[in-house]
Enzyme design. Structure first.
Site, PDB file in Angstrom:
ATOM      1  N   TRP A 181       0.860  -1.194   0.000  1.00 18.06           N
ATOM      2  CA  TRP A 181       0.000   0.000   0.000  1.00 18.06           C
ATOM      3  C   TRP A 181       0.891   1.237   0.000  1.00 18.06           C
ATOM      4  CZ3 TRP A 181      -0.212   4.012   3.645  1.00 18.06           C
ATOM      5  CH2 TRP A 181      -1.123   5.029   3.294  1.00 18.06           C
ATOM      6  N   GLU A 222      -3.270  -3.080  -2.107  1.00 21.38           N
ATOM      7  CA  GLU A 222      -4.391  -2.455  -1.393  1.00 21.38           C
ATOM      8  C   GLU A 222      -4.750  -1.134  -2.066  1.00 21.38           C
ATOM      9  OE1 GLU A 222      -3.412  -1.388   2.643  1.00 21.38           O
ATOM     10  OE2 GLU A 222      -5.494  -0.911   3.160  1.00 21.38           O
ATOM     11  N   LYS A 224      -7.129   2.550  -2.398  1.00 21.63           N
ATOM     12  CA  LYS A 224      -7.647   3.585  -1.508  1.00 21.63           C
ATOM     13  C   LYS A 224      -8.276   4.700  -2.332  1.00 21.63           C
ATOM     14  CE  LYS A 224      -6.466   6.131   2.607  1.00 21.63           C
ATOM     15  NZ  LYS A 224      -5.547   6.282   3.715  1.00 21.63           N
ATOM     16  N   ASP A 256      -9.554  -2.798   2.001  1.00 21.88           N
ATOM     17  CA  ASP A 256      -9.662  -2.209   3.341  1.00 21.88           C
ATOM     18  C   ASP A 256     -11.017  -1.516   3.368  1.00 21.88           C
ATOM     19  OD1 ASP A 256      -9.611  -0.097   5.332  1.00 21.88           O
ATOM     20  OD2 ASP A 256      -7.447  -0.404   5.504  1.00 21.88           O
ATOM     21  N   HIS A 259     -11.647   2.222   2.776  1.00 22.59           N
ATOM     22  CA  HIS A 259     -11.060   2.852   1.597  1.00 22.59           C
ATOM     23  C   HIS A 259     -12.003   3.037   0.422  1.00 22.59           C
ATOM     24  CE1 HIS A 259      -6.622   1.937   2.797  1.00 22.59           C
ATOM     25  NE2 HIS A 259      -7.311   2.528   3.757  1.00 22.59           N
ATOM     26  N   HIS A 283      -8.375  -5.785   4.993  1.00 21.67           N
ATOM     27  CA  HIS A 283      -8.045  -4.991   6.167  1.00 21.67           C
ATOM     28  C   HIS A 283      -9.375  -4.607   6.780  1.00 21.67           C
ATOM     29  CE1 HIS A 283      -3.690  -3.381   5.509  1.00 21.67           C
ATOM     30  NE2 HIS A 283      -3.737  -4.656   5.809  1.00 21.67           N
ATOM     31  N   ASP A 291     -12.066   7.609   6.241  1.00 18.44           N
ATOM     32  CA  ASP A 291     -11.174   6.502   6.590  1.00 18.44           C
ATOM     33  C   ASP A 291     -10.507   6.780   7.927  1.00 18.44           C
ATOM     34  OD1 ASP A 291      -9.513   4.231   6.263  1.00 18.44           O
ATOM     35  OD2 ASP A 291      -7.934   5.473   5.402  1.00 18.44           O
ATOM     36  N   ASP A 293     -10.256   4.996  10.657  1.00 10.45           N
ATOM     37  CA  ASP A 293      -9.615   3.886  11.372  1.00 10.45           C
ATOM     38  C   ASP A 293      -9.966   3.850  12.852  1.00 10.45           C
ATOM     39  OD1 ASP A 293      -8.060   2.284   9.411  1.00 10.45           O
ATOM     40  OD2 ASP A 293      -7.150   4.218   8.975  1.00 10.45           O
ATOM     41  N   ASP A 323      -6.896  -3.489  10.812  1.00 13.44           N
ATOM     42  CA  ASP A 323      -6.118  -2.287  10.486  1.00 13.44           C
ATOM     43  C   ASP A 323      -6.848  -1.040  10.979  1.00 13.44           C
ATOM     44  OD1 ASP A 323      -4.396  -0.413   9.485  1.00 13.44           O
ATOM     45  OD2 ASP A 323      -5.092  -0.559   7.422  1.00 13.44           O
TER      46      ASP A 323
HETATM   47  C1  RNT Z   1      -3.778   3.173   5.002  1.00 12.34           C
HETATM   48  C2  RNT Z   1      -3.881   1.714   4.753  1.00 12.34           C
HETATM   49  C3  RNT Z   1      -2.713   0.896   5.228  1.00 12.34           C
HETATM   50  C4  RNT Z   1      -2.202   1.309   6.580  1.00 12.34           C
HETATM   51  C5  RNT Z   1      -1.203   0.349   7.183  1.00 12.34           C
HETATM   52  C6  RNT Z   1      -0.533   0.933   8.377  1.00 12.34           C
HETATM   53  O1  RNT Z   1      -4.930   3.849   4.728  1.00 12.34           O
HETATM   54  O2  RNT Z   1      -5.058   1.236   5.289  1.00 12.34           O
HETATM   55  O3  RNT Z   1      -3.066  -0.439   5.188  1.00 12.34           O
HETATM   56  O4  RNT Z   1      -3.240   1.503   7.485  1.00 12.34           O
HETATM   57  O5  RNT Z   1      -0.333  -0.066   6.236  1.00 12.34           O
HETATM   58 ZN    ZN Z   2      -5.327  -0.844   5.304  1.00 12.26          ZN
END
Ligand code: RNT
Ligand code: ZN
Length: 413
Positions: A181, A222, A224, A256, A259, A283, A291, A293, A323
């Site tokens: 990523w 990955e 986004k 993820d 994303h 993720h 996003d 988290d 994640d």
């Molecule tokens: C970032 C991605 C990625 C990170 C990690 C730390 O938006 O989700 O996966 O969160 O690599």
């Molecule tokens: Zn991620």
């Protein structure tokens, strides 16, 4: 009769074997992300977190050394039911007496302590090259940079990470999922969307040209939709990474669920991808408005994602990793609540009468399907969860342990 026995009988009436569900879940590994412990900083730099991701909050007690991080992860492991893998980022390299090396020169030996940690706990390891928080990120770009030297540096980093991933797999005996990523993108309207993507494609191809055993290393890409400071364009968009994985043998797509556009759901994307890919990776996070988290909870979309994996009979085709990163609350609590939420979602999915519900759909009995889906929401799942925790040697109630650890360990840092 115990509460579990009573609940087991109730579920049996729906054709669900709760003992089988519990036994199954005990075998399903979920990857625990090391980066929740120190707000995604790592051990190889003093600078800030970059790459368009952010942790907010300054709760005391974060891990600042490998020893502290290992100690915290052990606490988390002791409080979480279920099989685990450990997910490591390259910026968590542990340099010994012979000192620092930059990311393009990393070697397996810089991760030996992680291997020892995982092996002692009979766990596998997953890995991530770190394409952020580094001076070679130029104008927000790494693998897609127009500067050849920048691209070369990061390609060498990616190749080093493939070698480290293979070392992880050989040492632990479990395949290593290696996720690529980058936060590469632009803040404002691009003049060229194509060339950065072509450079990104060629750079990932150069990384994957490093020889590796496809049974041991599972590279992923990955996607986004946007990041902080890169709101207008991300190079690794959904279409880009999906197409990359589809056209490059041995490369998996990684979704993820933070994303995508806010009304898109990864639960719907899982069965779509499973029609085409032998294996996919996830993720798992919780986005709040963006996003963000946030810590994963046992909420509707989390349950829906787990349901899709289970009812597609794909527990062995989906690599699951957490994640998220919250620096505003006790970090151990954040880790444990999130890990347990995904365990609950999987257990709840395994205790759902999926075959009966599918039949109702196929027979177009939609009134009954709706009624049944609502009915099963209030089955005594809590008693099954309690039993699962007990069989895994942990307690459902765990917060006293967090308070004790905070008092005895975290508050002294
Ligand atoms: C970032 C991605 C990625 C990170 C990690 C730390 O938006 O989700 O996966 O969160 O690599
Ligand atoms: Zn991620």
């Amino acid at each position: 009769m115990t509460r579990y026995q009573s609940a087991k009988e109730i579920y049996a009436k729906y054709g669900v074997d709760t003992d089988a569900a519990i036994e199954k879940l005990k075998t399903v590994p979920v990857s625990l992300h090391c980066w929740q412990g120190d707000d995604v900083i790592g051990f190889d730099h003093d600078g800030p977190l970059t790459g368009g991701i952010q942790t907010t909050g300054n709760y005391p007690g974060k891990a600042t050394t490998p020893q502290q991080l290992f100690e915290d992860m052990d606490k988390v492991i002791s409080l979480c039911p279920g099989a685990k893998k450990i997910n490591v980022h390259a910026c968590y390299a542990i340099f010994g007496e012979d000192g620092f090396v930059d990311r393009d020169k990393l070697e397996p030996r810089h991760f030996k302590k992680w291997v020892d940690f995982a092996k002692e706990r009979k766990m596998g390891l997953d890995f991530n090259p770190t394409f952020f928080s580094h001076p070679m990120v130029k104008n927000g770009l790494t693998l897609s940079s127009p500067d050849e030297n920048v691209r070369k540096f990061w390609i060498e980093h990616g190749k080093a990470c493939i070698r480290i991933s293979e070392y992880f797999a050989k040492e632990t005996g479990y395949p290593c999922v290696m996720n690529i990523w980058t936060g590469d993108g632009l803040k404002d309207i691009p003049a060229d969307r194509y060339a950065p993507r072509m450079r990104y494609k060629e750079s990932i191809e150069a990384i994957l040209a490093e020889p590796f055993d496809k049974n041991l290393v599972k590279p992923c890409v990955e996607s986004k939709v946007f990041g902080i400071g890169v709101e207008s364009y991300t190079v690794g968009s959904a279409e880009f990474t999906l197409s990359f994985a589809a056209t490059h043998d041995g490369c998996l797509p990684l979704m993820d669920n933070g994303h995508y556009h806010p009304t898109e759901v990864v639960s719907d994307k899982i069965p779509a991808l499973l029609c085409y890919y032998p294996e996919i990776a996830l993720h798992i996070t919780r986005g709040v408005r963006w996003d963000s988290d946030h810590v994963l909870l046992f909420d509707d979309e989390t349950k829906e994602m787990a349901k899709e994996i289970v009812r597609c009979d794909a527990l062995d085709r989906v690599y699951m990793a957490l994640d998220y990163f919250d620096a505003s609350i006790n970090r151990i609590a954040a880790w444990v609540v999130g890990f347990r939420s995904w365990q609950k979602a999987l257990l709840s999915a395994l205790c759902t009468p999926n075959d009966a519900l599918k039949k109702l759909q196929d027979n177009a009995e939609f009134s009954k399907l709706m009624a049944m889906q609502e009915e099963i929401k209030t089955l005594p799942f809590g008693d099954i969860w309690e039993k699962y925790c007990e069989r895994c040697g942990v307690k459902n109630a765990f917060f006293d342990q967090i308070e004790k650890y905070e008092k005895e360990v975290l508050s002294k840092r």
